[in-house]
Design a protein around this motif. Structure first.
Motif: not given
Length: 465
Positions: A32-34, A86-90
């Motif tokens: 959700s956030r980096v 990426q945003p939303g990566a598993i």
């Protein structure tokens, strides 16, 4: 009643099948956030320290570890570069996922247990090798063969079961053997600023110390220093009985922490086999800085000069794992280097290290600049176990030499400007007459080795010359 059972039975079986299906379905979360060093993930409930990974578009994966949680979010510390996330990566818990191509993939040892994340290679197969913080060899000598694995973290031995320090350890350094005698199983700090001969002194210990195995942890140092230490300072003779773990400064802080723990795990394994181990960790300060980076990144407030409280909890947890084993077992004699920024002995990490170690050896910049090597400041250094492992004659002679050296240093300015009148202080007169002999005694070339017997003989000759 039977008709009702017949009606509900298919439904209950279907629910049971659904439950089994859900149990076998791998759970996952989403990034959700980096922000900086930390990634946040939602949709997972994992314990702190749990390994997980994020599949990357390149086909590899980014390994990470849970370092905290809050507000239904997990805080993950990556073990590599976050480029490609990426945003939303598993986010997948590693423990339930089958092996896939990984940037940090490791082999499986003979015990048929994966070393990924929590278990790493140990044993005699590591002698003469250079490994990274994940247990992978980086010395171009091929993969490890016939190694065992051990958990990355373990508890310290019950202090009441430890064998007491009763035996002197020969480190081959005359000033240490005679003035700061080290006991087998003792934990010493080597306090030094930059450029005062710290690495050279460690290399001399690695070559000359009477130990079965040497384990060296280069934590948070420059990459150039790693190769230089191994080839020029440790040498072929020292490397043959040594294991080197390198976690240089360019690695993520979690890997630097893991490198320090992995170094200790290797030493513990050899100690449990009854061997006498010399553990050299360079440096304890970089370990503390790595923990500070992690703690500040997840929101822990700074307490002492920018260091969060968790830093001062991690230091004793690491150091207490070294030392003597249970009675009749092996030992780990440890030397931890502590960087004193600007030669400030009151640095928070230096002050904390003095409190938890069994003594400290201080290297002086003034001595180094004067060409005095090893640049050990005898006045500021102490071995807390010396009085238990040496006889009274040795202690009295060492104390007498320290007194003469101290009185000379306190009056150095008067002597240099010619303001001191000989005969006014008999102790100072003796210190002046013996100063050259004392200085020569405390110096030693890098290729020289002085065992304990020769060191004590030379100490007595200082007064009987």
């Amino acid at each position: 009643m039977n008709s009702q059972e017949n009606i509900w039975l298919p439904f209950l079986k279907d629910c049971q099948n659904q439950i089994k299906y859900q149990e076998n379905t791998p759970c996952f979360g989403r990034v959700s956030r980096v922000a900086g060093l930390v990634m946040e993930a939602t949709g997972l409930k994992l314990a702190i320290g749990s390994p997980c990974h994020i599949p990357l578009p390149s086909g590899h994966r980014l390994d990470a570890e849970v370092v905290g949680f809050g507000n239904e979010r997990l805080y993950l510390m990556p073990l590599g570069d976050v480029e490609g996330v990426q945003p939303g990566a598993i986010v997948i818990p590693t423990a339930i996922e089958k092996p896939t191509p990984s940037l940090f993939h490791r082999q499986t040892g003979p015990d048929n247990q994966s070393t990924h994340g929590r278990r790493l290679p140990v044993g005699t197969a590591l002698l003469g090798r250079v490994l990274d913080a994940t247990g992978q060899p980086i010395d171009d000598l091929g993969p490890l063969q016939n190694f065992q694995t051990a958990p990355l973290y373990s508890q310290a031995i019950n202090p009441l079961r430890r064998e007491p320090i009763t035996e002197v350890l020969d480190v081959g350094i005359r000033a240490i053997n005679s003035m700061l005698s080290v006991g087998r199983g003792q934990r010493m700090g080597l306090f030094a600023g930059s450029g005062v001969g710290k690495s050279v002194l460690l290399g001399m210990m690695a070559r000359y110390t009477s130990a079965d195995v040497i384990v060296v942890g280069l934590i948070g140092e420059r990459g150039r220093e790693v190769k230089e230490f191994i080839e020029n300072i440790l040498g072929t003779e020292g490397r043959a009985r040594a294991v080197v773990v390198a976690a240089p400064a360019d690695l993520p802080p979690l890997l630097r922490l893991q490198g320090a723990s992995y170094t200790t795990v290797i030493a513990e394994h050899f100690r449990d086999q009854g061997k006498n181990v010399l553990l050299i960790m360079d440096s304890l300060t970089r370990f503390a800085m790595a923990q500070r980076e992690i703690a500040l990144a997840i929101g822990e407030p700074p307490a002492t000069k920018g260091y969060p409280p968790s830093v001062f909890a991690k230091l004793p947890a690491l150091v207490e794992r070294a030392g003597n084993g249970e009675t009749g077992g092996g030992s780990i004699t440890a030397f931890y280097t502590v960087l004193t920024e600007g030669d400030d002995q009151q640095d928070p990490i230096a002050d904390a290290a003095r409190a938890i170690l069994d003594g400290h050896i201080v290297l002086s910049r003034n001595l180094a600049e004067a060409g005095h090597y090893p640049a050990i400041d005898i006045e500021q250094s102490i071995s807390r176990a010396m009085h238990n492992i040496t006889n009274t004659n040795h202690q009295a002679t060492a104390r007498r030499l320290k007194q003469l050296l101290s009185v000379y240093q306190r009056n150095r300015d008067l002597i240099n400007v010619g303001a001191y009148s000989p005969g006014s202080n008999p102790l100072l007169d003796k210190a002046i007459s013996m100063h050259e002999r004392i200085t020569n005694f405390l110096q030693q070339n890098i290729e020289e080795c002085f065992d304990i017997e020769r060191s004590l003989n030379d100490l007595n000759l200082v007064f009987n010359h």
